[in-house]
Design an enzyme around this catalytic site. Structure first.
Site, PDB file in Angstrom:
ATOM      1  CE  LYS A 280      -3.253   5.755  -0.713  1.00  4.61           C
ATOM      2  NZ  LYS A 280      -4.267   6.460  -1.422  1.00  4.61           N
TER       3      LYS A 280
ATOM      4  CE1 TYR B 263      -3.624   2.661   1.154  1.00  5.94           C
ATOM      5  CE2 TYR B 263      -2.420   3.497   2.156  1.00  5.94           C
ATOM      6  CZ  TYR B 263      -3.316   3.906   1.685  1.00  5.94           C
ATOM      7  OH  TYR B 263      -3.681   4.821   1.597  1.00  5.94           O
TER       8      TYR B 263
END
Length: 260
Positions: A159, A155
């Site tokens: 980002k 994740y």
């Protein structure tokens, strides 16, 4: 008109039916803007639009679905005649654990929603309106994209890539389109629930400003970046974390007190 007034401008907020996306849509609407909020279901999109009020339209569109995204941009032009603001808020995290334990399906879904979708929607909004008339793109990143931590590696990598993409697009789309990103810390949302639900008191005491974030904290920053008050800001990533990246504030204060 004040520099924070968005009257007459139109915004699309992806993933705007709850959490940070809903707060962003509310902040834009409160500043006078027209808003289109997207969600995976029409029912939740309609419910969000009703909650936001003002001139708001709910549209069912999965963030990574190109026909749905195209339909939404066409509706924005049909209903409001312009697209001035795009908030690429929709995000997902189907992967938890070490990076090498993740399978391709989790990898693909994470990067499809968190990275490809902002490329898709920005391209559509730029070609439909912003490229000729100007506009603002705001990408929702995370402080996770600025560092490293256990179990959130995939994740956070998505980002980090989004933060890099923000700078790339800021150059490619200048001078007509401003592109910035926000990097929230731990905020009281469904997506981040595992990070705060069972140890909020501990997080509060370790955060410099004494609490975790609320969606409205991020919504206010979205309205600022969308407004003329930020007219000379592009390619930047704004950290909004109450001081969480500063380290354990409670421990710091205790050590300072012990030496006074």
């Amino acid at each position: 008109m004040t520099r924070l007034d968005l009257t007459g401008r139109t915004a699309i907020v992806t993933g705007g039916s709850r959490g940070i996306g809903l707060a962003a849509a509310k902040a834009i609407a409160a500043a006078g803007g027209n808003v289109i909020v997207t969600s995976r279901s029409q029912q939740s999109a309609d419910a969000a639009a009703a909650e936001i009020g003002g001139t708001t339209l709910g549209v069912a569109a999965h963030a990574a679905d190109e026909p749905g995204a195209r339909h939404c941009t066409e509706l924005a032009l049909e209903w409001f005649g312009r697209i001035d603001i795009l908030v690429n808020n929709a995000g997902t995290n189907p992967s938890y654990g070490p990076v090498l334990d993740q399978d391709y399906a989790r990898f693909a879904k994470t990067f499809e929603v968190n990275l490809w979708a902002p490329v898709l929607w920005t391209g559509l909004a730029t070609r439909a309106w912003m490229g000729e008339h100007g506009g603002v793109v705001i990408n929702m990143a995370s402080i996770g994209g600025l560092g490293f931590e256990p179990n959130l590696g995939l994740y956070n990598a998505s980002k980090a890539a989004l933060i890099h993409l923000t700078k790339q697009l800021a150059l490619e789309l200048s001078p007509r389109v401003r592109v910035n990103s926000l990097a929230p810390g731990v905020v009281r949302t469904k997506l981040a629930e595992a990070l705060w639900k069972h140890h909020e008191a501990q997080l509060n005491s370790s955060t410099a400003l004494g609490r975790i974030g609320e969606p409205g904290d991020i919504g206010s920053a979205v309205a600022f970046l969308a407004s003329d008050a930020a007219s000379w800001v592009t390619g930047e990533t704004f950290v909004i974390d109450g001081g969480q990246r500063l380290g354990d504030a409670g421990l710091f204060r205790a050590e300072v007190s012990a030496h006074v």
